[in-house]
Scaffold this motif. Sequence first.
Motif, PDB file in Angstrom:
ATOM      1  N   GLY A   1       0.818  -1.208   0.000  1.00  0.00           N
ATOM      2  CA  GLY A   1       0.000   0.000   0.000  1.00  0.00           C
ATOM      3  C   GLY A   1       0.848   1.252   0.000  1.00  0.00           C
ATOM      4  N   ASP A   2       1.931   1.255   0.783  1.00  0.00           N
ATOM      5  CA  ASP A   2       2.826   2.410   0.800  1.00  0.00           C
ATOM      6  C   ASP A   2       3.464   2.624  -0.565  1.00  0.00           C
ATOM      7  OD1 ASP A   2       2.211   2.756   3.441  1.00  0.00           O
ATOM      8  OD2 ASP A   2       4.021   1.747   4.194  1.00  0.00           O
ATOM      9  N   LYS A   3       3.801   1.532  -1.238  1.00  0.00           N
ATOM     10  CA  LYS A   3       4.393   1.662  -2.561  1.00  0.00           C
ATOM     11  C   LYS A   3       3.417   2.285  -3.546  1.00  0.00           C
ATOM     12  CE  LYS A   3       6.941  -1.729  -3.807  1.00  0.00           C
ATOM     13  NZ  LYS A   3       7.398  -3.054  -4.281  1.00  0.00           N
ATOM     14  N   THR A   4       2.150   1.868  -3.479  1.00  0.00           N
ATOM     15  CA  THR A   4       1.133   2.439  -4.369  1.00  0.00           C
ATOM     16  C   THR A   4       0.896   3.903  -4.043  1.00  0.00           C
ATOM     17  OG1 THR A   4       0.082   0.266  -4.502  1.00  0.00           O
ATOM     18  CG2 THR A   4      -1.215   2.171  -5.198  1.00  0.00           C
ATOM     19  N   THR A   5       0.826   4.202  -2.746  1.00  0.00           N
ATOM     20  CA  THR A   5       0.636   5.596  -2.343  1.00  0.00           C
ATOM     21  C   THR A   5       1.785   6.466  -2.819  1.00  0.00           C
ATOM     22  OG1 THR A   5      -0.597   4.886  -0.384  1.00  0.00           O
ATOM     23  CG2 THR A   5       0.289   7.120  -0.367  1.00  0.00           C
ATOM     24  N   LEU A   6       3.016   5.962  -2.662  1.00  0.00           N
ATOM     25  CA  LEU A   6       4.187   6.716  -3.093  1.00  0.00           C
ATOM     26  C   LEU A   6       4.168   6.964  -4.599  1.00  0.00           C
ATOM     27  CD1 LEU A   6       6.912   7.977  -2.352  1.00  0.00           C
ATOM     28  CD2 LEU A   6       7.954   5.730  -2.659  1.00  0.00           C
ATOM     29  N   ALA A   7       3.726   5.981  -5.361  1.00  0.00           N
ATOM     30  CA  ALA A   7       3.654   6.162  -6.815  1.00  0.00           C
ATOM     31  C   ALA A   7       2.693   7.277  -7.186  1.00  0.00           C
ATOM     32  CB  ALA A   7       3.251   4.853  -7.476  1.00  0.00           C
ATOM     33  N   HIS A   8       1.533   7.333  -6.537  1.00  0.00           N
ATOM     34  CA  HIS A   8       0.558   8.400  -6.828  1.00  0.00           C
ATOM     35  C   HIS A   8       1.053   9.753  -6.336  1.00  0.00           C
ATOM     36  CE1 HIS A   8      -2.194   5.502  -8.371  1.00  0.00           C
ATOM     37  NE2 HIS A   8      -2.458   4.933  -7.196  1.00  0.00           N
ATOM     38  N   GLN A   9       1.771   9.769  -5.215  1.00  0.00           N
ATOM     39  CA  GLN A   9       2.349  11.034  -4.747  1.00  0.00           C
ATOM     40  C   GLN A   9       3.396  11.546  -5.722  1.00  0.00           C
ATOM     41  OE1 GLN A   9       3.787   9.956  -0.874  1.00  0.00           O
ATOM     42  NE2 GLN A   9       1.797  10.257   0.143  1.00  0.00           N
ATOM     43  N   GLN A  10       4.226  10.628  -6.249  1.00  0.00           N
ATOM     44  CA  GLN A  10       5.203  11.027  -7.254  1.00  0.00           C
ATOM     45  C   GLN A  10       4.517  11.582  -8.494  1.00  0.00           C
ATOM     46  OE1 GLN A  10       8.431  11.252  -7.354  1.00  0.00           O
ATOM     47  NE2 GLN A  10       9.173  10.110  -5.576  1.00  0.00           N
ATOM     48  N   ALA A  11       3.455  10.916  -8.937  1.00  0.00           N
ATOM     49  CA  ALA A  11       2.739  11.395 -10.120  1.00  0.00           C
ATOM     50  C   ALA A  11       2.153  12.782  -9.885  1.00  0.00           C
ATOM     51  CB  ALA A  11       1.640  10.402 -10.495  1.00  0.00           C
ATOM     52  N   TYR A  12       1.634  13.000  -8.682  1.00  0.00           N
ATOM     53  CA  TYR A  12       1.073  14.322  -8.367  1.00  0.00           C
ATOM     54  C   TYR A  12       2.147  15.408  -8.397  1.00  0.00           C
ATOM     55  CZ  TYR A  12      -0.418  18.121  -5.296  1.00  0.00           C
ATOM     56  OH  TYR A  12      -0.669  19.359  -4.768  1.00  0.00           O
ATOM     57  N   LEU A  13       3.288  15.146  -7.761  1.00  0.00           N
ATOM     58  CA  LEU A  13       4.348  16.157  -7.703  1.00  0.00           C
ATOM     59  C   LEU A  13       4.971  16.411  -9.069  1.00  0.00           C
ATOM     60  CD1 LEU A  13       6.154  15.182  -4.376  1.00  0.00           C
ATOM     61  CD2 LEU A  13       4.746  17.185  -4.778  1.00  0.00           C
ATOM     62  N   LEU A  14       5.283  15.337  -9.799  1.00  0.00           N
ATOM     63  CA  LEU A  14       5.961  15.504 -11.083  1.00  0.00           C
ATOM     64  C   LEU A  14       5.050  16.171 -12.107  1.00  0.00           C
ATOM     65  CD1 LEU A  14       7.900  12.115 -11.307  1.00  0.00           C
ATOM     66  CD2 LEU A  14       8.855  14.387 -10.913  1.00  0.00           C
ATOM     67  N   ASN A  15       3.780  15.757 -12.175  1.00  0.00           N
ATOM     68  CA  ASN A  15       2.846  16.404 -13.107  1.00  0.00           C
ATOM     69  C   ASN A  15       2.600  17.856 -12.722  1.00  0.00           C
ATOM     70  OD1 ASN A  15       2.395  14.211 -14.866  1.00  0.00           O
ATOM     71  ND2 ASN A  15       0.960  13.289 -13.417  1.00  0.00           N
ATOM     72  N   GLY A  16       2.594  18.129 -11.409  1.00  0.00           N
ATOM     73  CA  GLY A  16       2.460  19.511 -10.980  1.00  0.00           C
ATOM     74  C   GLY A  16       3.648  20.354 -11.392  1.00  0.00           C
ATOM     75  N   LEU A  17       4.841  19.772 -11.291  1.00  0.00           N
ATOM     76  CA  LEU A  17       6.050  20.488 -11.711  1.00  0.00           C
ATOM     77  C   LEU A  17       6.031  20.765 -13.213  1.00  0.00           C
ATOM     78  CD1 LEU A  17       8.887  21.568 -11.089  1.00  0.00           C
ATOM     79  CD2 LEU A  17       9.739  19.245 -11.370  1.00  0.00           C
ATOM     80  N   ARG A  18       5.666  19.764 -14.008  1.00  0.00           N
ATOM     81  CA  ARG A  18       5.601  19.967 -15.456  1.00  0.00           C
ATOM     82  C   ARG A  18       4.552  20.993 -15.818  1.00  0.00           C
ATOM     83  NH1 ARG A  18       5.259  13.487 -16.217  1.00  0.00           N
ATOM     84  NH2 ARG A  18       7.415  12.989 -15.590  1.00  0.00           N
ATOM     85  N   ALA A  19       3.415  20.948 -15.141  1.00  0.00           N
ATOM     86  CA  ALA A  19       2.356  21.911 -15.430  1.00  0.00           C
ATOM     87  C   ALA A  19       2.803  23.338 -15.106  1.00  0.00           C
ATOM     88  CB  ALA A  19       1.103  21.553 -14.643  1.00  0.00           C
ATOM     89  N   THR A  20       3.514  23.495 -13.997  1.00  0.00           N
ATOM     90  CA  THR A  20       3.996  24.833 -13.628  1.00  0.00           C
ATOM     91  C   THR A  20       5.005  25.350 -14.650  1.00  0.00           C
ATOM     92  OG1 THR A  20       3.676  24.292 -11.294  1.00  0.00           O
ATOM     93  CG2 THR A  20       5.093  26.157 -11.804  1.00  0.00           C
ATOM     94  N   GLN A  21       5.930  24.493 -15.084  1.00  0.00           N
ATOM     95  CA  GLN A  21       6.897  24.934 -16.081  1.00  0.00           C
ATOM     96  C   GLN A  21       6.238  25.250 -17.413  1.00  0.00           C
ATOM     97  OE1 GLN A  21       9.708  21.641 -15.939  1.00  0.00           O
ATOM     98  NE2 GLN A  21      11.083  22.780 -14.583  1.00  0.00           N
TER      99      GLN A  21
END
Length: 878
Positions: free
Chosen positions: A755-775
């Motif tokens: 479960g932690d691994k799945t949660t971490l994957a979604h957190q990474q997707a949220y942060l990375l997509n947010g970074l790309r969107a901001t740039q």
Amino acid sequence: MASHIPSRPRPRPAHTVGATHCAYTPDGSKLVTVGSNNTIRLYKTGIEAEPTNIDECQEQNFAVATGNAFFVAGSEDGTVSLYSLETNLFDRFLIRASLPVRDVALSPDNQWCAVASDELTVRLVGVDDNTRLRTLKEHGKPTKHLAFDPRGTMLALSCNDGIIYVYSLTADHPELIRKVDGVIGRIETDSEASTKVAWHPDGRAFAVPTPTRDIQVVSKNDWEKQRVFSSGHDADITALAWSPNGAMLASAGKDNKLLIWSTKDLSVLARYEYPGVMDITWHPTKNLVSFTTSEGELFICPDFVPGQFSSLLRLPKQPAPFIHDPLAEISANGRKPEANGLKTGLAPPGRRGSPDSLDDLLNEDYGDENDGFVVDDDGAGYALTVGRKRPAEDDAIFGDHPAKRGNFIKPQHHEAFQPGSTPWRGNRKYLCLNLIGFVWTVDQDSHNTVTVEFYDHELHRDFHFTDTFLYDKACLNDSGALFSCPPKDDAPAVVLYRPHETWTQRSDWRIRLPKGEAVLAMSLSDSFITVTTSANYVRIYTLFGIPYRVYRPKSSPIVTCASWRDYVLTMGNGSVGADGMSKLLYTIENIKRDEICQNEDTVALPEGATVKSVFFSDNGDPCIYDSTGTLLTLLHWRKPSRASWIPLLDTKLLPRLASGRKNESYFPIAVADNKFHCIILKGGDQYPYFPRPLLSEFDFAIPLTSTQQKKDKSQKKKKQKQPRPVGLDEDDDMNGTTSSSDDDDDDSDGDNEEGDKTTLAHQQAYLLNGLRATQLADLIDSTTSSASQRVALSRLEMEIDKALLQLVAIEAREGEERGSRALDAVQLMRDRSGRMVAAAIKVAERYGRTVLGEKIRELGEGRLEGADDDDDDDDDFP
């Protein structure tokens, strides 16, 4: 031009016919010879008298090594004997081998004696206590010669299989760190030909005879071949030895030649004719050399170096002959040699006039007239070590430093470097490595050969050319290739641009910089060429060689630069911090618009870290890779004073390194397609070498947590697989107690980890997509946006909300107590149409979280009514 010896010294019948060897004591007071008879002879330097004989010794002594108070000798019967130079008598046996001893060597501190024999192992025995014993056995071959490096941290073995084995002696157990193959030839241990390693006095390289009758220099840093003493001997080489300061090399061969070579230009300074020379030893301070022959004769040669070259012996310690000396390059971390004012004698080991130690600064008597400071007004060298407790590391290379008594703290600058390039390794060097292709050069002595290769052969054709300018830097993109060479003698530095193709006839152009000005770093974009120089100038040219702008940045000295389209990023050294290290500052400027985006902002580096590479991504965002293995990108860099460095990947946390068994680093190439492209370096290498390794790519992963959980889980599985003792059923543990609850805990731990691994994957997707969107949003705001860019931004925002919706589902599934985290994830959603909120309500209802569903519904209604998103922050979730 070679000089012949003016007068021939007389031979001294030291021993009977056979192998004969000699060595001076470190202080030069005595010369020890051993041979095939049962007598050892001791000669006092400067005294023409009969030698002292030691008759209580073994016969057929094949090797000797000396200290100031004792010496050791190895014999054919396998014994290694220690003799006292104070009593001139046999003292004791150090060790005994079952086969003949071929060579012995003493460590620089005289604490250890290395013994090589026809056995398959080499043994290190303590001189003071022969019960201290270390065995080197990883080479597994008989050893003919061995040699300690000048610092005593390495031992080089020349074995009869034609390989040089190098052991590290820094740990309690010696470790084989390198096999140097392809230099020496296969040879029997009783052969008169030599394969002995002769370490240069500066400790950075060694010389060794080769089967081609040359003398090859090998670098200790990368174990690559350097310069060669060639065309001197016509037969196998039997002996060689460096002068004490490394300025000359003496060699002898079966062709009856005894040669003196110049280290600087590899020329022969003097030629002797002596048959059967087996060993050569230099006096540590005088122009005096002794050598022995296979006839048992000893020759003591005063004024061995002819008068016109004797001044070379009075020079300070000279650097080893590299093809490209790392300490001499502009971008290297080392220092160029400075005049030290030494008048007579060889360079002493002490350090002079460098910044004082902390003990000196805290000494109450510091600065007093009676502080013990001695003025060396006659140049005798006795005051060189005053006030210093230990020599500096580079004193062994360049001698002493000029006195600067008031320099308490010397600022440390970030050294200049060219992104994507490597230093010289042997006679090869990569000038440029990127996703377009790679540029490399080969030193051919009189000229270089430059090769440019592309990955896409349909778009570009590979080419190579003969380089007489000796280019040392290059840039490559789809438009052309850029080269630069350093200034040399009276020739200025040259910048060459070669376009791949133009609508007119393709023509290269060159620009010569002002005399004495060298290129520190340069970059190439689709619009401009940027060149930073040692005169602290930034020179901007168009792609057709028209000077566009020349300016001097505020931060200096300049470190590096990068460019993308009309943007230029320059880095330089700023103010000095409390630790004495300069802060690294960067500036980003739009050259065409004459706009400064970021002005002298700080590069975010941990303490003690440096920047390894800087480049723009394929989307045009600045990126850096630092010495800690972290990749960072710059956010909001188009808005003045708003930029911040965001980590994209920490290579130390890669799953491939989680086991801890891999030792590898990564050479950065580029950031493209939302991936980090690099070259994997193994075995402690810092730079790629030939043949060119393949590129690897890694997905971004913002450092949020370590990968230790994976290792713990594997260890847990391994523990579960252990068999149970006979007589215990499945519900009993090793102690006979019930373990079903432990098994349940293990299962729940495994579920939690998944479960932690799945949660971490979604957190990474949220942060990375947010970074790309901001740039991407910054790019749209600062330029004339296209429809495709706006669509891409909408898709990224949708991906952000999808990742948050997945987090809502995970939190809702865990239970009511996780409802606050689920509601927090809904608040972070960017969708204002209400569709994502409706989906979140459905997720809550699916898992029966009624209260959570009501809270989400209230949040959605507030958004639709235009209420502030933070109104519900104060509401407590039960």
